[in-house]
Scaffold this motif. Structure first.
Motif, mmCIF file in Angstrom:
data_model
loop_
_atom_site.group_PDB
_atom_site.id
_atom_site.type_symbol
_atom_site.label_atom_id
_atom_site.label_comp_id
_atom_site.label_asym_id
_atom_site.label_seq_id
_atom_site.Cartn_x
_atom_site.Cartn_y
_atom_site.Cartn_z
ATOM 1 N N ILE A 29 6.732 -0.395 -3.290
ATOM 2 C CA ILE A 29 7.889 -0.929 -2.767
ATOM 3 C C ILE A 29 8.052 -0.388 -1.436
ATOM 4 O O ILE A 29 8.367 -1.369 -0.408
ATOM 5 N N THR A 30 7.801 1.030 -1.149
ATOM 6 C CA THR A 30 7.961 1.589 0.064
ATOM 7 C C THR A 30 7.106 0.847 0.989
ATOM 8 O O THR A 30 7.236 0.422 2.184
ATOM 9 N N PHE B 6 6.246 0.942 12.207
ATOM 10 C CA PHE B 6 6.445 0.809 10.502
ATOM 11 C C PHE B 6 5.315 0.745 9.910
ATOM 12 O O PHE B 6 5.171 1.015 8.624
ATOM 13 N N VAL B 7 4.094 0.125 10.547
ATOM 14 C CA VAL B 7 2.913 -0.139 9.807
ATOM 15 C C VAL B 7 2.348 1.617 9.556
ATOM 16 O O VAL B 7 1.855 1.821 8.561
ATOM 17 N N PHE B 8 2.529 2.545 10.535
ATOM 18 C CA PHE B 8 2.161 3.789 10.218
ATOM 19 C C PHE B 8 3.171 4.527 9.220
ATOM 20 O O PHE B 8 2.426 5.236 8.447
ATOM 21 N N ILE B 9 4.217 4.186 9.213
ATOM 22 C CA ILE B 9 5.132 4.690 8.077
ATOM 23 C C ILE B 9 4.705 4.137 6.883
ATOM 24 O O ILE B 9 4.754 4.818 5.818
ATOM 25 N N GLY C 204 1.648 5.787 5.716
ATOM 26 C CA GLY C 204 1.727 7.207 5.384
ATOM 27 C C GLY C 204 2.322 7.167 4.020
ATOM 28 O O GLY C 204 2.096 8.232 3.373
ATOM 29 N N ALA C 205 2.964 6.306 3.543
ATOM 30 C CA ALA C 205 3.783 6.410 2.366
ATOM 31 C C ALA C 205 2.885 6.195 1.047
ATOM 32 O O ALA C 205 3.112 6.907 0.231
ATOM 33 N N LEU D 219 -3.747 8.739 -2.197
ATOM 34 C CA LEU D 219 -4.999 8.141 -2.173
ATOM 35 C C LEU D 219 -6.025 9.102 -1.596
ATOM 36 O O LEU D 219 -7.284 9.339 -2.195
ATOM 37 N N ILE D 220 -5.609 9.914 -0.800
ATOM 38 C CA ILE D 220 -6.325 10.999 -0.124
ATOM 39 C C ILE D 220 -6.511 12.057 -1.112
ATOM 40 O O ILE D 220 -7.696 12.670 -1.492
#
Length: 87
Positions: free
Chosen positions: A11-12, A42-45, A48-49, A54-55
């Motif tokens: 969702i985030t 906002f693409v980066f945010i 990051g979410a 995943l990492i």
């Protein structure tokens, strides 16, 4: 991974990408560079979410190192949004 945790992360991601799209659309209409910074931020945010989990699962790192990478990515997005507000 818990389904509610995954749903919250998705969702985030979706919400941040919607804001990024709207900001980019605003940039295309007005040609104002700050809107482009908001879009990129906002693409980066959004990235990051989801990147911490995943990492952590994909590369087998510690949760602390995955959280550090996430913090750097989200902070980069916040810097872009901050730059757009100061222009």
């Amino acid at each position: 991974m818990d389904a509610s945790f995954l749903l919250a992360k998705l969702i985030t991601l979706v919400l941040s990408l919607v804001v990024a799209y709207l900001a980019f659309h605003g940039y295309r209409r007005s040609g104002r560079t700050p809107m482009l910074y908001v879009s990129g931020g906002f693409v980066f945010i959004g990235a990051g979410a989801i990147c911490e989990g995943l990492i952590y699962h994909s590369f087998g790192t510690t949760i602390a190192s995955a959280a550090l990478v996430q913090a750097v990515i989200v902070s980069s997005g916040m810097i872009l949004v901050l730059v757009s507000l100061t222009k």
